[in-house]
Motif scaffolding. Sequence first.
Motif, PDB file in Angstrom:
ATOM      1  N   HIS A  31     -30.844 -14.226   0.008  1.00  0.00           N
ATOM      2  CA  HIS A  31     -31.910 -14.052   0.999  1.00  0.00           C
ATOM      3  C   HIS A  31     -33.184 -13.545   0.356  1.00  0.00           C
ATOM      4  O   HIS A  31     -33.784 -12.562   0.814  1.00  0.00           O
ATOM      5  CB  HIS A  31     -31.449 -13.131   2.128  1.00  0.00           C
ATOM      6  CG  HIS A  31     -30.941 -13.909   3.300  1.00  0.00           C
ATOM      7  ND1 HIS A  31     -29.714 -14.497   3.306  1.00  0.00           N
ATOM      8  CD2 HIS A  31     -31.517 -14.251   4.483  1.00  0.00           C
ATOM      9  CE1 HIS A  31     -29.554 -15.160   4.442  1.00  0.00           C
ATOM     10  NE2 HIS A  31     -30.634 -15.030   5.169  1.00  0.00           N
ATOM     11  N   ASP A  40     -27.262 -12.908   7.008  1.00  0.00           N
ATOM     12  CA  ASP A  40     -26.974 -13.764   8.168  1.00  0.00           C
ATOM     13  C   ASP A  40     -25.695 -13.380   8.900  1.00  0.00           C
ATOM     14  O   ASP A  40     -25.486 -13.766  10.052  1.00  0.00           O
ATOM     15  CB  ASP A  40     -26.893 -15.234   7.737  1.00  0.00           C
ATOM     16  CG  ASP A  40     -28.267 -15.808   7.453  1.00  0.00           C
ATOM     17  OD1 ASP A  40     -29.265 -15.104   7.683  1.00  0.00           O
ATOM     18  OD2 ASP A  40     -28.329 -16.960   6.986  1.00  0.00           O
ATOM     19  N   HIS A 168     -36.638 -18.697   6.261  1.00  0.00           N
ATOM     20  CA  HIS A 168     -35.473 -18.163   5.555  1.00  0.00           C
ATOM     21  C   HIS A 168     -35.896 -16.888   4.851  1.00  0.00           C
ATOM     22  O   HIS A 168     -36.984 -16.815   4.302  1.00  0.00           O
ATOM     23  CB  HIS A 168     -34.910 -19.171   4.546  1.00  0.00           C
ATOM     24  CG  HIS A 168     -33.692 -18.666   3.846  1.00  0.00           C
ATOM     25  ND1 HIS A 168     -32.475 -18.540   4.485  1.00  0.00           N
ATOM     26  CD2 HIS A 168     -33.497 -18.199   2.592  1.00  0.00           C
ATOM     27  CE1 HIS A 168     -31.594 -18.032   3.638  1.00  0.00           C
ATOM     28  NE2 HIS A 168     -32.184 -17.818   2.485  1.00  0.00           N
ATOM     29  N   GLU A 173     -35.279 -10.784   9.967  1.00  0.00           N
ATOM     30  CA  GLU A 173     -33.850 -10.597   9.691  1.00  0.00           C
ATOM     31  C   GLU A 173     -33.623  -9.514   8.641  1.00  0.00           C
ATOM     32  O   GLU A 173     -32.672  -8.740   8.731  1.00  0.00           O
ATOM     33  CB  GLU A 173     -33.182 -11.927   9.302  1.00  0.00           C
ATOM     34  CG  GLU A 173     -33.726 -12.589   8.066  1.00  0.00           C
ATOM     35  CD  GLU A 173     -33.019 -13.905   7.741  1.00  0.00           C
ATOM     36  OE1 GLU A 173     -32.001 -14.226   8.379  1.00  0.00           O
ATOM     37  OE2 GLU A 173     -33.498 -14.612   6.827  1.00  0.00           O
TER      38      GLU A 173
END
Length: 234
Positions: A31, A40, A168, A173
């Motif tokens: 990541h 994830d 991404h 996140e």
Amino acid sequence: MQLHLSTWPEVEAYLAKSKAILIPIGSTEQHGPNGLLGTDALCPEIIGKRAGDEAGILVGPTFNVGQAQHHMSFPGTITLRPSTMIAAMQDWTQSLARHGFERIYWLNGHGGNIATITAAFSEIYHGVSFDRAGANHPPLRCSLRNWWELPGVMDLCRQLFPVGEGSHATPSEVSVTWFGYPQAVKQVADDYRRRFPDGRIGSDPSQASIEAGEKIVAASVKAVISEFKQFAAS
Ligand SMILES: [Zn+2]
């Protein structure tokens, strides 16, 4: 309430009042320069666990390896063949259905999993319709929800990170994982913006923060609880 931290009598008691379970599902893949390999899987797990604590939802073990073929050139990434993932999801579901679960809510953290999860649902439903018990078979339904698409969550992420969210290793996140695991916050090397490729896809994860993660988790938890309750009652 987490399945792996429960006893079987506790699960039996839960089943007497609900046939629905939440399963976090994600991936173990690179990541970017400061995002954790587990990002994830950790995002749906962090959100799912808090939703479970707040609303008494049973949360299953995290299905933490998925479709990550395109990240295999980065160390640490683990991937499953689609057929392996479909078979494993079928076995998890059939085990749960055997005990009486009828609603499996998969909270997904990885866009690359979507096609395979959808195919797994088709296999699962075919298995049910081919079952000799036919119409007498208890109704089994699966639901797929990508956490970043929960009502209100994407708007909040865009508001927090108007530039550099990308697709991404996003600051959103990364923030969620840092909120869940503040001890794992990584300092990004000063020169990382000049280095490429480093695993990002159009994102600027240096904007990630524990504070942003807390806001995103709170919005996601609220949305998950409401959606899970509707699904459980459907
Ligand atoms: Zn991700």
